[in-house]
Design a protein around this motif. Sequence first.
Motif, PDB file in Angstrom:
ATOM      1  N   VAL A 157       0.771  -1.071   0.085  1.00  0.00           N
ATOM      2  CA  VAL A 157       0.243   0.095   0.488  1.00  0.00           C
ATOM      3  C   VAL A 157       0.953   1.223   0.048  1.00  0.00           C
ATOM      4  O   VAL A 157       1.526   1.055   0.795  1.00  0.00           O
ATOM      5  CB  VAL A 157      -1.035  -0.070   0.905  1.00  0.00           C
ATOM      6  N   ILE A 158       0.925   2.072  -0.977  1.00  0.00           N
ATOM      7  CA  ILE A 158       1.472   3.238  -0.860  1.00  0.00           C
ATOM      8  C   ILE A 158       0.106   4.113  -0.528  1.00  0.00           C
ATOM      9  O   ILE A 158      -0.453   4.382  -1.172  1.00  0.00           O
ATOM     10  CB  ILE A 158       1.904   3.675  -2.674  1.00  0.00           C
ATOM     11  N   LEU A 204       3.020   8.874  -0.904  1.00  0.00           N
ATOM     12  CA  LEU A 204       3.267   9.761  -2.098  1.00  0.00           C
ATOM     13  C   LEU A 204       2.676  11.360  -1.647  1.00  0.00           C
ATOM     14  O   LEU A 204       1.442  10.705  -1.160  1.00  0.00           O
ATOM     15  CB  LEU A 204       2.695   9.289  -3.454  1.00  0.00           C
ATOM     16  N   LEU A 205       3.222  12.485  -2.149  1.00  0.00           N
ATOM     17  CA  LEU A 205       2.434  14.135  -1.947  1.00  0.00           C
ATOM     18  C   LEU A 205       1.362  13.811  -3.367  1.00  0.00           C
ATOM     19  O   LEU A 205       1.780  12.508  -4.468  1.00  0.00           O
ATOM     20  CB  LEU A 205       3.261  14.951  -2.480  1.00  0.00           C
ATOM     21  N   LYS A 206       0.152  13.943  -3.523  1.00  0.00           N
ATOM     22  CA  LYS A 206      -0.984  14.439  -4.311  1.00  0.00           C
ATOM     23  C   LYS A 206      -0.154  15.525  -5.730  1.00  0.00           C
ATOM     24  O   LYS A 206      -1.180  15.042  -6.987  1.00  0.00           O
ATOM     25  CB  LYS A 206      -2.486  14.551  -4.305  1.00  0.00           C
ATOM     26  N   ARG A 218       5.438  11.112 -13.775  1.00  0.00           N
ATOM     27  CA  ARG A 218       6.930   9.768 -13.745  1.00  0.00           C
ATOM     28  C   ARG A 218       7.216   9.015 -11.829  1.00  0.00           C
ATOM     29  O   ARG A 218       7.460   7.569 -12.321  1.00  0.00           O
ATOM     30  CB  ARG A 218       8.112  10.419 -14.039  1.00  0.00           C
ATOM     31  N   GLU A 219       7.454   9.783 -10.931  1.00  0.00           N
ATOM     32  CA  GLU A 219       7.808   9.865  -9.812  1.00  0.00           C
ATOM     33  C   GLU A 219       6.488   8.957  -9.338  1.00  0.00           C
ATOM     34  O   GLU A 219       7.014   7.680  -8.819  1.00  0.00           O
ATOM     35  CB  GLU A 219       7.862  10.889  -9.543  1.00  0.00           C
ATOM     36  N   ILE A 220       5.339   8.922  -9.578  1.00  0.00           N
ATOM     37  CA  ILE A 220       4.613   7.920  -9.064  1.00  0.00           C
ATOM     38  C   ILE A 220       4.501   6.794  -9.676  1.00  0.00           C
ATOM     39  O   ILE A 220       4.431   5.336  -9.092  1.00  0.00           O
ATOM     40  CB  ILE A 220       2.965   8.320  -9.706  1.00  0.00           C
ATOM     41  N   LEU A 221       4.660   6.463 -11.224  1.00  0.00           N
ATOM     42  CA  LEU A 221       5.162   5.500 -11.640  1.00  0.00           C
ATOM     43  C   LEU A 221       6.131   4.370 -10.761  1.00  0.00           C
ATOM     44  O   LEU A 221       6.463   3.205 -10.544  1.00  0.00           O
ATOM     45  CB  LEU A 221       4.948   5.633 -13.210  1.00  0.00           C
ATOM     46  N   GLU A 222       7.510   5.281 -10.942  1.00  0.00           N
ATOM     47  CA  GLU A 222       8.652   4.895 -10.352  1.00  0.00           C
ATOM     48  C   GLU A 222       8.221   4.223  -8.825  1.00  0.00           C
ATOM     49  O   GLU A 222       8.894   3.286  -8.182  1.00  0.00           O
ATOM     50  CB  GLU A 222       9.581   5.846 -10.175  1.00  0.00           C
ATOM     51  N   ALA A 223       7.072   4.938  -8.327  1.00  0.00           N
ATOM     52  CA  ALA A 223       7.109   4.623  -6.428  1.00  0.00           C
ATOM     53  C   ALA A 223       6.018   2.992  -6.438  1.00  0.00           C
ATOM     54  O   ALA A 223       6.820   2.116  -5.973  1.00  0.00           O
ATOM     55  CB  ALA A 223       6.103   6.034  -5.957  1.00  0.00           C
ATOM     56  N   VAL A 224       5.072   3.204  -8.205  1.00  0.00           N
ATOM     57  CA  VAL A 224       4.484   1.559  -7.604  1.00  0.00           C
ATOM     58  C   VAL A 224       5.287   0.279  -7.657  1.00  0.00           C
ATOM     59  O   VAL A 224       5.502  -0.220  -7.511  1.00  0.00           O
ATOM     60  CB  VAL A 224       3.627   1.735  -8.703  1.00  0.00           C
ATOM     61  N   ARG A 225       6.181   1.273  -8.527  1.00  0.00           N
ATOM     62  CA  ARG A 225       7.833  -0.038  -8.986  1.00  0.00           C
ATOM     63  C   ARG A 225       8.426  -0.687  -7.916  1.00  0.00           C
ATOM     64  O   ARG A 225       8.926  -1.896  -7.641  1.00  0.00           O
ATOM     65  CB  ARG A 225       8.379   0.432 -10.406  1.00  0.00           C
ATOM     66  N   THR A 226       8.502  -0.219  -7.269  1.00  0.00           N
ATOM     67  CA  THR A 226       9.751  -0.184  -6.253  1.00  0.00           C
ATOM     68  C   THR A 226       9.294  -0.924  -5.207  1.00  0.00           C
ATOM     69  O   THR A 226       9.360  -1.454  -4.393  1.00  0.00           O
ATOM     70  CB  THR A 226      10.012   1.536  -5.155  1.00  0.00           C
ATOM     71  N   VAL A 227       7.886  -0.037  -4.828  1.00  0.00           N
ATOM     72  CA  VAL A 227       7.217  -0.827  -3.794  1.00  0.00           C
ATOM     73  C   VAL A 227       6.746  -2.242  -3.669  1.00  0.00           C
ATOM     74  O   VAL A 227       6.446  -3.104  -3.314  1.00  0.00           O
ATOM     75  CB  VAL A 227       5.927  -0.001  -3.470  1.00  0.00           C
ATOM     76  N   ALA A 228       6.690  -2.757  -5.290  1.00  0.00           N
ATOM     77  CA  ALA A 228       6.446  -3.313  -5.727  1.00  0.00           C
ATOM     78  C   ALA A 228       6.645  -5.283  -5.729  1.00  0.00           C
ATOM     79  O   ALA A 228       7.187  -5.951  -5.830  1.00  0.00           O
ATOM     80  CB  ALA A 228       5.569  -3.642  -7.535  1.00  0.00           C
ATOM     81  N   SER A 229       8.496  -4.229  -5.648  1.00  0.00           N
ATOM     82  CA  SER A 229       9.431  -5.036  -5.713  1.00  0.00           C
ATOM     83  C   SER A 229      10.237  -5.583  -4.386  1.00  0.00           C
ATOM     84  O   SER A 229      10.986  -6.189  -3.704  1.00  0.00           O
ATOM     85  CB  SER A 229      10.421  -4.281  -6.648  1.00  0.00           C
ATOM     86  N   GLY A 230       9.644  -4.963  -3.330  1.00  0.00           N
ATOM     87  CA  GLY A 230       9.334  -5.090  -2.244  1.00  0.00           C
ATOM     88  C   GLY A 230      10.321  -4.215  -1.175  1.00  0.00           C
ATOM     89  O   GLY A 230      10.756  -4.807  -0.099  1.00  0.00           O
ATOM     90  N   ALA A 248      11.365   0.222   0.275  1.00  0.00           N
ATOM     91  CA  ALA A 248       9.874   0.925   0.295  1.00  0.00           C
ATOM     92  C   ALA A 248      10.307   2.633  -0.510  1.00  0.00           C
ATOM     93  O   ALA A 248      11.509   2.122  -0.930  1.00  0.00           O
ATOM     94  CB  ALA A 248      10.361   1.461   1.988  1.00  0.00           C
ATOM     95  N   THR A 249       8.913   3.034  -0.228  1.00  0.00           N
ATOM     96  CA  THR A 249       9.594   4.123  -1.417  1.00  0.00           C
ATOM     97  C   THR A 249       9.725   6.238  -0.119  1.00  0.00           C
ATOM     98  O   THR A 249      10.737   6.427  -0.344  1.00  0.00           O
ATOM     99  CB  THR A 249       7.996   4.839  -1.834  1.00  0.00           C
TER     100      THR A 249
END
Length: 230
Positions: free
Chosen positions: A92-93, A116-118, A123-135, A137-138
Amino acid sequence: MTTGLTPGAGGGVRPIRLLLVDDDPLVRAGLRILVGGSDDIEVVGEAGDGAQAVTAAEAHWPDVILMDIRMPRVDGLVATRRIRGRPNAPQVIVLTTFDVDEYVLEALRGGAGGFLLKDTPPREILEAVRTVASGAATLSPTAIRRLIDHVADPAAGNRRALARARLAALTGRETEVAVLVGHGRSNAEIAGDLGMGVPTVKGHVSRLLTKLDLNNRVQIALLVHDAELL
């Protein structure tokens, strides 16, 4: 750039499955359009409040949830705790603004993998999703410190005592690893700092999570901050 493709059945890969949770349909629409431009993330569902989020998480099996905090009926804090408390829970983010930092801290303690801030760049939102999906933290240590310093918490003394009591069960080496996690160091960086192999560091982190009854590195970092070991 981190790839968002995750292992699928038969040894193939599949896009990250994303659930959008926000009571504003325009926000959800904007996020859906954003994700639509990426070939490694797909939106599998939407929800307009926390109660719907819990139901949607069970129905769609997302890998990651983008969770708003302030919503009617059931808010994002309660929904995060409910979702993260279940086996094989998605990451969850939380989505927030700096005027509700105390809510962000509660969400992180409830198991969220980051925030994430709204107004975060797309680009950073997408990268954060990828980072968290990999296990991973953002959260950076700077971000954690900014949140903690921003909130005047009269219960800080009690939290410090409780955090130190929990950390007292660790070995000296485990405490060193926990402190470095609190500083935002990666497994490779910790291995270099302590003169050990990356697999050994991963083993220490896994034992920390088990001993401390936590479910991600963010919670380790917050506990170390609460204990004022940084």
